[in-house]
Design a protein around this motif. Structure first.
Motif, mmCIF file in Angstrom:
data_model
loop_
_atom_site.group_PDB
_atom_site.id
_atom_site.type_symbol
_atom_site.label_atom_id
_atom_site.label_comp_id
_atom_site.label_asym_id
_atom_site.label_seq_id
_atom_site.Cartn_x
_atom_site.Cartn_y
_atom_site.Cartn_z
ATOM 1 N N SER A 30 0.829 -1.205 0.000
ATOM 2 C CA SER A 30 0.000 0.000 0.000
ATOM 3 C C SER A 30 0.865 1.258 0.000
ATOM 4 N N GLY A 31 0.326 2.379 0.475
ATOM 5 C CA GLY A 31 1.079 3.626 0.409
ATOM 6 C C GLY A 31 0.618 4.472 -0.764
ATOM 7 N N PRO A 32 1.220 5.655 -0.921
ATOM 8 C CA PRO A 32 0.762 6.581 -1.959
ATOM 9 C C PRO A 32 1.127 6.093 -3.359
ATOM 10 N N MET A 33 0.208 6.213 -4.304
ATOM 11 C CA MET A 33 0.503 5.845 -5.692
ATOM 12 C C MET A 33 1.619 6.735 -6.233
ATOM 13 N N ASP A 34 1.585 8.019 -5.861
ATOM 14 C CA ASP A 34 2.618 8.972 -6.282
ATOM 15 C C ASP A 34 3.335 9.418 -5.004
ATOM 16 N N GLU A 35 4.427 8.727 -4.685
ATOM 17 C CA GLU A 35 5.116 8.957 -3.417
ATOM 18 C C GLU A 35 5.717 10.353 -3.358
ATOM 19 N N ASP A 36 6.168 10.877 -4.506
ATOM 20 C CA ASP A 36 6.787 12.201 -4.531
ATOM 21 C C ASP A 36 5.763 13.272 -4.140
ATOM 22 N N ALA A 37 4.591 13.203 -4.757
ATOM 23 C CA ALA A 37 3.549 14.196 -4.455
ATOM 24 C C ALA A 37 3.097 14.071 -2.999
ATOM 25 N N TYR A 38 2.975 12.838 -2.513
ATOM 26 C CA TYR A 38 2.586 12.607 -1.115
ATOM 27 C C TYR A 38 3.600 13.228 -0.159
ATOM 28 N N TRP A 39 4.882 12.990 -0.449
ATOM 29 C CA TRP A 39 5.947 13.488 0.434
ATOM 30 C C TRP A 39 5.916 15.012 0.507
ATOM 31 N N TRP A 40 5.772 15.632 -0.665
ATOM 32 C CA TRP A 40 5.750 17.103 -0.699
ATOM 33 C C TRP A 40 4.498 17.653 -0.012
ATOM 34 N N ALA A 41 3.367 16.975 -0.151
ATOM 35 C CA ALA A 41 2.137 17.466 0.486
ATOM 36 C C ALA A 41 2.336 17.567 1.993
ATOM 37 N N ASN A 42 2.878 16.514 2.594
ATOM 38 C CA ASN A 42 3.087 16.553 4.040
ATOM 39 C C ASN A 42 4.103 17.625 4.447
ATOM 40 N N TYR A 43 5.188 17.735 3.696
ATOM 41 C CA TYR A 43 6.184 18.749 4.031
ATOM 42 C C TYR A 43 5.556 20.145 3.977
ATOM 43 N N LEU A 44 4.800 20.391 2.917
ATOM 44 C CA LEU A 44 4.252 21.741 2.704
ATOM 45 C C LEU A 44 3.149 22.064 3.709
ATOM 46 N N ALA A 45 2.499 21.037 4.253
ATOM 47 C CA ALA A 45 1.478 21.277 5.285
ATOM 48 C C ALA A 45 2.109 21.350 6.681
ATOM 49 N N GLY A 46 3.428 21.176 6.752
ATOM 50 C CA GLY A 46 4.121 21.256 8.034
ATOM 51 C C GLY A 46 4.074 19.967 8.838
ATOM 52 N N ASP A 244 -1.268 -13.232 -22.660
ATOM 53 C CA ASP A 244 -1.734 -12.408 -23.787
ATOM 54 C C ASP A 244 -0.686 -11.374 -24.222
ATOM 55 N N GLY A 245 0.436 -11.296 -23.483
ATOM 56 C CA GLY A 245 1.558 -10.473 -23.912
ATOM 57 C C GLY A 245 1.440 -8.986 -23.598
ATOM 58 N N GLN A 246 0.333 -8.588 -22.962
ATOM 59 C CA GLN A 246 0.129 -7.170 -22.648
ATOM 60 C C GLN A 246 0.672 -6.874 -21.245
ATOM 61 N N PRO A 247 1.650 -5.960 -21.136
ATOM 62 C CA PRO A 247 2.311 -5.738 -19.841
ATOM 63 C C PRO A 247 1.367 -5.183 -18.767
ATOM 64 N N ILE A 248 1.594 -5.635 -17.543
ATOM 65 C CA ILE A 248 0.901 -5.069 -16.376
ATOM 66 C C ILE A 248 1.985 -4.604 -15.414
ATOM 67 N N VAL A 249 1.989 -3.298 -15.089
ATOM 68 C CA VAL A 249 2.956 -2.790 -14.121
ATOM 69 C C VAL A 249 2.310 -2.829 -12.749
ATOM 70 N N MET A 250 2.979 -3.507 -11.816
ATOM 71 C CA MET A 250 2.396 -3.752 -10.506
ATOM 72 C C MET A 250 2.615 -2.543 -9.595
ATOM 73 N N MET A 251 1.530 -2.095 -8.954
ATOM 74 C CA MET A 251 1.577 -0.863 -8.180
ATOM 75 C C MET A 251 1.464 -1.145 -6.673
ATOM 76 N N ARG A 252 1.091 -0.119 -5.893
ATOM 77 C CA ARG A 252 1.163 -0.167 -4.425
ATOM 78 C C ARG A 252 0.337 -1.273 -3.771
ATOM 79 N N ASP A 253 -0.874 -1.497 -4.271
ATOM 80 C CA ASP A 253 -1.746 -2.494 -3.634
ATOM 81 C C ASP A 253 -1.675 -3.843 -4.346
ATOM 82 N N ARG A 254 -0.571 -4.059 -5.078
ATOM 83 C CA ARG A 254 -0.404 -5.341 -5.794
ATOM 84 C C ARG A 254 -0.450 -6.500 -4.817
#
Lengths: 310, 234
Positions: A30-46, A244-254
């Motif tokens: 689990s965790g944020p799908m976009d870790e960079d944006a999550y990290w900055w949000a917390n920093y900017l909110a103090g 079927d040959g179609q790529p699946i990129v595994m994300m946070r809740d994989r």
């Protein structure tokens, strides 16, 4: 302070940095799908690193019952306070009763709303992350997303902290014209060089079949010469190739284990960029050595430290 | 990264993880070696180790990329192997403790690939069920989802590859097979296995503990729809 959910958009989830050390029992990272944006949000909110925040798809609206400091980040985030546009990627001081509305220009991108203070939410197995499939986390620890009328309790300090802002030139880059870095690994030996070549030369379209578990892409099919394999652990960013040959990129809740062959891993930094892609957009891949990928990861980390004066 | 000792292959799994594969003439031997390394590494509580995820014959090590790199982790493993001669296990050494009898309503409407499995294997639907209940299975790994136990070995006559395209939704309690493996879906999730029926039991309790653990034995017992409804735990 009570934060009430006035609109919940398509999906609003309480998340934090993730559930660590539980994958051997089958609980996902689990965790944020976009870790960079999550990290900055917390920093900017103090906030301290790892504080919960809200990951939003669609248009959501919140009201705090006292004065508060918040921050919104993500890809092309539209942030309104009482219908007045305010800038993302900086501290927003809101008054009791103000309506804070968060949306994204790209339908399906994730926005992050951080709210300053100590979040009074359950932390099952060490994390506040909401995982629908596992029925864990969220306000009542049942894995439920935020609903209209829900309230989040946040203990706020009496002293206001300083205004923080990130200059636009330092905002995370979501440009998909640059290829995503793929670190070859796992069963890569079972893919011929012509199959790998095809992956690196082709464009793949982000399908509508994308969620917190994985992103299915469509394009030139890739085939391995494996017919069966034993299930094994899957780390974030892993590129699975089903028959079927179609790529699946595994994300946070994989899922923690799986049995489709994997060609490699999308680099951690580029997982954030892919997470913000929406159906119909196209991506390409380039091969990157794990040492180079780690160097890029460390440089991004140093950039954070430099910009935040730590 | 060159393999050594019991470790037959080491591959990258991104910039912050490596995956180890263990040698063994049988999966039981490879699995015992995997368990031994898992316990050794876990007990040392390395501050840089974020996850240690075992499966049949493999172990994923996720490290904190701020602190170390894969070369460091590799050298650490080599020095551990050099210090600990018992890292080379020749016998299985594992002790199986518990045997579970798991009731299954075979052919339940929401989890019924019996016709497809019958077509792929050439067995009748009843033969498929009989083959599935003929074995005592061992739990080799827990993962994919909380409490999802990977069990083996399914009789060879029943082997069929995963679905070409995974299903978006498999119901909670679905009993499934893929190649030599069998499992029960503890909750509704996507999945690419063939479904044989439904189990009425909850596989994870309210405190997040899994019913089936690595090393346990499992027997399946057929039940009727009515028995399923009586036993159903919700």
């Amino acid at each position: 302070m009570k934060v009430s959910v006035e609109k919940n958009g398509l999906l609003s989830l309480i998340i934090d940095s993730g559930r660590q050390g539980k994958q051997h029992q089958g609980f996902c990272q689990s965790g944020p799908m976009d870790e960079d944006a999550y990290w900055w949000a917390n920093y900017l909110a103090g906030n301290q690193e790892g504080t919960p925040c809200i990951e939003i798809i669609g248009c959501a609206e919140f009201v705090c019952d006292t004065n508060a400091q918040v921050a919104a980040t993500g890809r092309s985030v539209v942030c309104l306070v009482n219908n007045q546009s305010v800038s993302p990627f900086e501290t927003i001081f809101v008054k009791a009763g103000d309506r804070v509305s968060i949306d994204s220009e790209h339908m399906g991108s994730k926005a992050y709303l951080a709210i300053h203070g100590r979040w009074q939410v359950p932390s099952p197995l060490g994390s506040a992350c909401t995982v629908l499939r596992e029925g864990i986390g969220g306000l009542e620890n049942k894995g439920a997303p935020l609903g209209v009328g829900d309230t989040i309790n946040i203990e706020t300090p009496t002293i206001q902290s300083a205004h923080r802002a990130l200059a636009p030139k330092h905002w995370p880059r979501y440009d998909l014209s640059q290829p995503l870095a793929l670190i070859l690994g796992y069963q890569e030996e079972k893919f011929s060089s012509s199959e790998k070549g095809r992956l690196f030369l082709s464009e793949y379209t982000v399908t509508t079949n994308i969620n917190r578990m994985g992103y299915r892409l469509s394009g030139s099919p890739i085939h391995s010469n494996m017919t069966k394999m034993r299930s094994e652990a899957i780390h974030i960013g892993a590129m699975q190739i089903p028959p079927d040959g179609q790529p699946i990129v595994m994300m946070r809740d994989r899922q923690t284990l799986g049995g489709y062959p994997k060609l490699g891993s999308v680099s951690l930094l580029d997982v954030n960029r892919l997470a913000q892609a929406v159906p119909g957009e196209t991506v390409t891949f380039m091969s990157q050595h794990y040492d180079d990928a780690r160097a890029a990861f460390l440089l991004n980390w140093q950039k954070r430290l430099r910009l935040t004066g730590e | 990264m060159h393999p050594f000792g019991d470790i037959k292959q080491i591959v990258p799994a991104g910039l912050d993880a490596i995956l180890l594969y263990f040698a063994g003439d049988t999966v039981d031997i490879a699995n015992a070696r995997c368990q031994h390394w898992l316990h050794t590494i876990t007990n040392l509580m390395f501050p840089w180790l974020k996850e240690c995820v075992p499966a049949y014959d493999s172990l994923l090590l996720v490290f904190d990329a701020h602190k170390v790199d894969s070369h460091y982790v590799y050298q650490m493993l080599r020095s551990l192997a050099a210090q600990d001669a018992s890292m080379s296990i020749s016998s299985t050494g594992g002790i199986s403790v518990k045997t579970h009898e798991i009731p299954v309503w075979y052919g339940a409407e929401s989890a019924n690939d019996l016709a497809l499995v019958s077509q792929k294997t050439g067995l009748s639907e009843q033969d498929v069920i009989d083959a599935h209940i003929s074995m005592t299975y061992k739990v080799y790994a827990v993962g994919f989802a909380p409490g999802f136990a990977y069990m083996g070995h399914v009789p060879e006559t029943l082997h069929c590859a995963r679905l070409e395209t995974p299903r978006k939704q498999v119901p909670k309690g679905a009993v499934a097979i893929a190649d030599a493996q069998t499992a029960i879906y503890p909750s509704s999730s996507p999945g690419g296995w063939h479904l044989l029926g439904l189990c009425p039991l909850n596989l994870v309790d309210t405190s997040h503990n899994a019913l089936l653990k690595v090393g346990d034995n499992v027997k399946f017992a057929p039940i009727t729809e009515q028995e399923f409804r009586d036993l159903h735990e919700g």
